[in-house]
Write an enzyme that holds these catalytic residues in place. Sequence first.
Site, PDB file in Angstrom:
ATOM      1  N   ASP A  34       5.517  18.889  41.136  1.00  0.00           N
ATOM      2  CA  ASP A  34       5.080  17.734  42.050  1.00  0.00           C
ATOM      3  C   ASP A  34       4.661  16.146  41.262  1.00  0.00           C
ATOM      4  O   ASP A  34       4.725  15.749  42.414  1.00  0.00           O
ATOM      5  CB  ASP A  34       4.217  18.296  43.537  1.00  0.00           C
ATOM      6  CG  ASP A  34       2.800  18.521  42.926  1.00  0.00           C
ATOM      7  OD1 ASP A  34       3.006  17.891  41.843  1.00  0.00           O
ATOM      8  OD2 ASP A  34       2.336  18.813  43.516  1.00  0.00           O
ATOM      9  N   GLU A  36       1.990  15.983  40.062  1.00  0.00           N
ATOM     10  CA  GLU A  36       0.176  15.966  39.908  1.00  0.00           C
ATOM     11  C   GLU A  36       0.239  16.020  38.513  1.00  0.00           C
ATOM     12  O   GLU A  36       0.784  16.854  37.974  1.00  0.00           O
ATOM     13  CB  GLU A  36      -0.247  16.864  41.016  1.00  0.00           C
ATOM     14  CG  GLU A  36      -0.424  16.573  42.597  1.00  0.00           C
ATOM     15  CD  GLU A  36      -0.961  17.800  43.543  1.00  0.00           C
ATOM     16  OE1 GLU A  36      -1.117  19.066  42.518  1.00  0.00           O
ATOM     17  OE2 GLU A  36      -0.955  17.676  44.480  1.00  0.00           O
ATOM     18  N   LYS A 193      -6.602 -23.742  28.186  1.00  0.00           N
ATOM     19  CA  LYS A 193      -5.091 -22.597  28.620  1.00  0.00           C
ATOM     20  C   LYS A 193      -5.229 -22.411  29.994  1.00  0.00           C
ATOM     21  O   LYS A 193      -7.315 -22.565  30.737  1.00  0.00           O
ATOM     22  CB  LYS A 193      -5.001 -21.112  28.130  1.00  0.00           C
ATOM     23  CG  LYS A 193      -4.129 -20.303  28.791  1.00  0.00           C
ATOM     24  CD  LYS A 193      -3.714 -18.980  27.972  1.00  0.00           C
ATOM     25  CE  LYS A 193      -4.456 -18.197  28.663  1.00  0.00           C
ATOM     26  NZ  LYS A 193      -3.603 -16.778  28.059  1.00  0.00           N
ATOM     27  N   ARG A 195      -3.596 -21.131  33.737  1.00  0.00           N
ATOM     28  CA  ARG A 195      -2.329 -20.365  34.007  1.00  0.00           C
ATOM     29  C   ARG A 195      -2.164 -20.056  35.337  1.00  0.00           C
ATOM     30  O   ARG A 195      -3.010 -20.408  36.459  1.00  0.00           O
ATOM     31  CB  ARG A 195      -3.331 -18.298  34.038  1.00  0.00           C
ATOM     32  CG  ARG A 195      -2.369 -17.602  34.503  1.00  0.00           C
ATOM     33  CD  ARG A 195      -2.486 -15.703  34.113  1.00  0.00           C
ATOM     34  NE  ARG A 195      -2.838 -15.757  32.583  1.00  0.00           N
ATOM     35  CZ  ARG A 195      -1.486 -15.271  31.531  1.00  0.00           C
ATOM     36  NH1 ARG A 195      -0.333 -15.075  32.167  1.00  0.00           N
ATOM     37  NH2 ARG A 195      -1.903 -14.803  30.117  1.00  0.00           N
ATOM     38  N   ASP A 219      -5.599 -13.552  19.255  1.00  0.00           N
ATOM     39  CA  ASP A 219      -6.087 -13.096  20.607  1.00  0.00           C
ATOM     40  C   ASP A 219      -5.925 -11.925  20.496  1.00  0.00           C
ATOM     41  O   ASP A 219      -5.793 -10.762  19.638  1.00  0.00           O
ATOM     42  CB  ASP A 219      -4.457 -13.207  21.547  1.00  0.00           C
ATOM     43  CG  ASP A 219      -5.485 -14.007  23.041  1.00  0.00           C
ATOM     44  OD1 ASP A 219      -5.715 -13.618  23.284  1.00  0.00           O
ATOM     45  OD2 ASP A 219      -4.237 -14.576  23.888  1.00  0.00           O
ATOM     46  N   SER A 223       0.849  -9.604  26.660  1.00  0.00           N
ATOM     47  CA  SER A 223       1.262  -9.193  27.861  1.00  0.00           C
ATOM     48  C   SER A 223       2.813 -10.039  27.545  1.00  0.00           C
ATOM     49  O   SER A 223       3.533  -9.253  27.117  1.00  0.00           O
ATOM     50  CB  SER A 223       0.336  -9.193  28.743  1.00  0.00           C
ATOM     51  OG  SER A 223       0.977  -8.308  29.575  1.00  0.00           O
ATOM     52  N   GLY A 226       3.610 -15.414  26.753  1.00  0.00           N
ATOM     53  CA  GLY A 226       3.647 -16.202  27.221  1.00  0.00           C
ATOM     54  C   GLY A 226       2.477 -16.829  26.747  1.00  0.00           C
ATOM     55  O   GLY A 226       2.981 -17.985  26.046  1.00  0.00           O
TER      56      GLY A 226
HETATM   57  C1  R5P Z   1      -5.852 -13.802  28.818  1.00  0.00           C
HETATM   58  O1  R5P Z   1      -6.239 -14.401  28.898  1.00  0.00           O
HETATM   59  C2  R5P Z   1      -5.604 -13.059  27.239  1.00  0.00           C
HETATM   60  O2  R5P Z   1      -7.038 -13.112  26.311  1.00  0.00           O
HETATM   61  C3  R5P Z   1      -4.791 -12.902  26.429  1.00  0.00           C
HETATM   62  O3  R5P Z   1      -4.341 -14.404  26.534  1.00  0.00           O
HETATM   63  C4  R5P Z   1      -3.726 -12.790  27.783  1.00  0.00           C
HETATM   64  O4  R5P Z   1      -3.430 -11.288  28.571  1.00  0.00           O
HETATM   65  C5  R5P Z   1      -1.601 -12.934  27.680  1.00  0.00           C
HETATM   66  O5  R5P Z   1      -1.189 -12.344  28.560  1.00  0.00           O
HETATM   67  P1  R5P Z   1       0.081 -13.124  27.607  1.00  0.00           P
HETATM   68  O6  R5P Z   1       0.675 -12.175  26.512  1.00  0.00           O
HETATM   69  O7  R5P Z   1       1.129 -12.462  28.636  1.00  0.00           O
HETATM   70  O8  R5P Z   1       0.105 -14.297  28.197  1.00  0.00           O
END
Ligand code: R5P
Length: 296
Positions: A34, A36, A193, A195, A219, A223, A226
């Site tokens: 299921d 779990e 930066k 966002r 960094d 993710s 960007g």
């Molecule tokens: C945010 O401030 C983190 O330090 C990374 O710069 C951020 O998580 C990177 O995310 P992405 O690749 O989506 O720009």
Amino acid sequence: MIILGGSSSESLASSVATRLGLTPGKAEIKRFPDGEKYVRVLSDVKDQQVAVIQSMHHTPDDFLFEYLLLVDALKDLGAKKVTGFIPYFAYARQDERFKPGEALSFRTVTKLIETVGTDEIYTIDMHQHRVLKSSDVFRIPSHNLSAMPLLADYVRKEGKLRKPLVIGPDAEAEQWAKLASEALGTDYDIFTKKRFAADKVEVTPRSASAKGRDILIVDDIISTGGTIIEAAGILHSQGANQIEVACTHPILATDALTRIKKAGVLNIIGTDTVPGPISYVSVAPLIAEHIRKTAL
Ligand code: R5P
């Protein structure tokens, strides 16, 4: 001492155990039909110190819940001390209520981790932007290690860059830019930066010019890519030579890797806090060293 890896970090746990001359602990982890989760600790943990290694990448809820089941079971089975190693700590970016009504996810996750009985916690380059130290969110002893010296060492040995200018793409990244530039014996600068959305950022250079320089962008997380793509665009327009990127947690959502390469980045290096195609650097030595120093 028992080193037990959850299903997100099995191979990392096994290499930590090998470095310490130990056999990894055993658990059976599967799903019921299921959906779990089923967790069964197979090692005898009574009166033992146990280090649970479980990163929270890609399916964070799943791995978090498995961690909670594991630690609760370990304590219930009589483990003397449970130390959590969560190399990639998800939800740390939601440390604030940005819009009215939002859940403070970071706080909820830390509360759950404490409630099940974690005695001490280690993270690696945990996102700490507004939260400045892990003790601001944890009530148990907490330590945030950095993989940046290991990444810088890899870049140095690889030898593709000549005296690179190290760039942190935002204010928070200054700590990593500083560490990496010290390890490489070179200089660093940071961008600022803004966002606008999860996949939309704008970065602005501060002072140093990249003209004619090899560049290493550092960094904590990649993710959507960007941030790196924006930074690489500016560095290219300043006349930068070749650009390499090093990050601790290569989440690489959707097509981030392809897009970063298209943005003219020569090489992208990450660690195995998030195992994947660019996890060239292992954090096993970092974790093993801390276990050796504190528990053996
Ligand atoms: C945010 O401030 C983190 O330090 C990374 O710069 C951020 O998580 C990177 O995310 P992405 O690749 O989506 O720009």
